[in-house]
Design an enzyme around this catalytic site. Structure first.
Site, PDB file in Angstrom:
ATOM      1  CB  CYS A  16      -0.914   0.011   1.224  1.00 42.90           C
ATOM      2  SG  CYS A  16      -1.954   1.491   1.310  1.00 42.90           S
ATOM      3  CE  LYS A  55      -0.428  -5.742  -4.690  1.00 41.77           C
ATOM      4  NZ  LYS A  55      -1.637  -4.925  -4.872  1.00 41.77           N
ATOM      5  CG  ASN A 116      -1.088  -6.001  -8.792  1.00 41.08           C
ATOM      6  OD1 ASN A 116      -0.973  -5.156  -7.924  1.00 41.08           O
ATOM      7  ND2 ASN A 116      -2.126  -6.016  -9.600  1.00 41.08           N
TER       8      ASN A 116
END
Length: 373
Positions: A16, A55, A116
């Protein structure tokens, strides 16, 4: 124990990039603290009976990115998703994800891995897997703008919203979530039809959204029937497989630096759009100011519209508090209670307590110093 019995895995989002993650020291802003990340993953891996996945985002330097991924693998991560952008690549600076860095990580680690970034169309899934060698692909934002992504279709936006509202009503989805999703689907449509955006912006309930949908749908259907559509919102040259589609069609949102018209001379059209939007913003602000002024005038002329609570007997500006021992507002209660060396529990004034007095005097002194500086 709760995690192990009620889930099939634990995923750490170390990607994030938002400002709130910086302030809270989590997400992509942990990537400078490798020791902490290693200890977190290692502890979860040892103590939990379910797999631990993570991630991450990449660094500018390929070698550092590879070493980062290998450290996470050593710590006990059992599946790694790599977003091919750095944490600085967000908002208007999002840009293109680097599949080459993802490929370098794939060649360096042995655990299963997902990629991603840059998944704009359904065929991009196979392109990404072929280029990077990953085991799977994760998508995020594109699904919000085109929920039909994996079908390979680009349906009209109003058809998708109709279907979404059916589901939202069936499962009683909260208003704030429904409104947010509908705005995402209509994002590009509203960049051109700002009048339709204002209709959705003013809704107060899911039922209002359903009613607004009929007006928005009619407006966009009318645009779609035009022989020569005037404007397509996105004209992207930095992404080789980007498709330029009409603004009423579900499509990925590519953060280019400006809106561009179809005509060869795009600057005059862009300038016209910017001026039009600036004028519309000014008109909306003026309308809002006028609504507030009208509401205030109604309160003055209509006693029934006035505040229900009596005014403070000292200042007459604030409503009096019924639970205050003096029936005053807080600013007026404070000096009166202190002078009487009493207490008002409702306003948190305890002038009969030495510790409270010391704290109050210290706070007052600090405020005075700030005012002087």
């Amino acid at each position: 124990a709760v995690v192990s019995t009620q889930s099939t895995g634990v995923d750490l989002n170390l990607g994030c990039p938002q400002g709130i993650a910086r302030r809270g020291h989590y997400g992509a802003f942990l990537q400078d603290d490798w020791d902490l990340i290693e200890r977190i993953i290692s502890l979860l891996h040892k103590e939990l009976a379910v797999p631990v996945t993570a991630k991450i985002r990449v660094f500018d330097d390929v070698e550092r990115t590879v070493q980062y991924a290998k450290m996470i693998e050593r710590a006990g991560c059992q599946l790694l998703t790599v977003h091919g952008r750095t944490r600085e690549m967000k908002g208007p600076h999002t840009g293109i994800a680097d599949w080459d860095k993802i490929k370098a990580i794939r060649e360096a680690i042995k655990i299963p891995m997902f990629a991603n970034g840059n998944i704009l169309y359904s065929e991009d899934v196979e392109r990404c897997i072929k280029h990077t060698g990953v085991d799977g692909v994760m998508t995020a934002e594109t699904n919000l703008f085109n929920p039909a992504l994996f079908t390979g279709l680009h349906p009209p936006t109003w058809e998708v919203v109709d279907r979404y509202l059916e589901i939202a009503l069936r499962y009683k989805t909260g208003f704030i979530y429904v409104k947010g999703h509908v705005f995402k689907i209509y994002n590009l449509s509203f960049q051109v039809r700002t009048d339709l955006r204002d209709i959705l912006a003013s809704v107060k309930s899911v039922e209002d959204i359903v009613a607004a949908q009929q007006k928005i749908k009619a407006g966009l259907m009318s645009d779609s029937e035009a022989v020569n559509p005037v404007l397509r919102v996105q004209e992207v040259t930095t992404c080789e497989n980007f498709r330029s589609l009409p603004y009423w069609i579900c499509q990925p949102y590519f953060r280019s630096t400006r809106l561009e018209a179809l005509s060869s001379d795009t600057l005059p059209r862009e300038t016209e759009l910017q001026q039009q939007r600036a004028l519309e913003r000014k008109q909306r602000k003026e309308a809002k100011r006028q609504r507030k002024a009208d509401a205030a005038a109604r309160c003055v002329t209509n006693p029934a519209k006035r505040r229900k609570y009596p005014n403070c007997g000292t200042c007459s500006r604030n409503p009096a508090s019924a639970k205050c021992i003096h029936q005053l507002c807080k600013p007026c209660c404070l000096p009166v209670t202190v002078e009487q060396k009493g207490r008002c529990e409702h306003h948190g004034v305890f002038s009969d307590n030495e510790r409270w007095i010391a704290r109050h005097l210290n706070n007052t002194r600090t405020e005075m110093e700030r005012a002087e500086s």
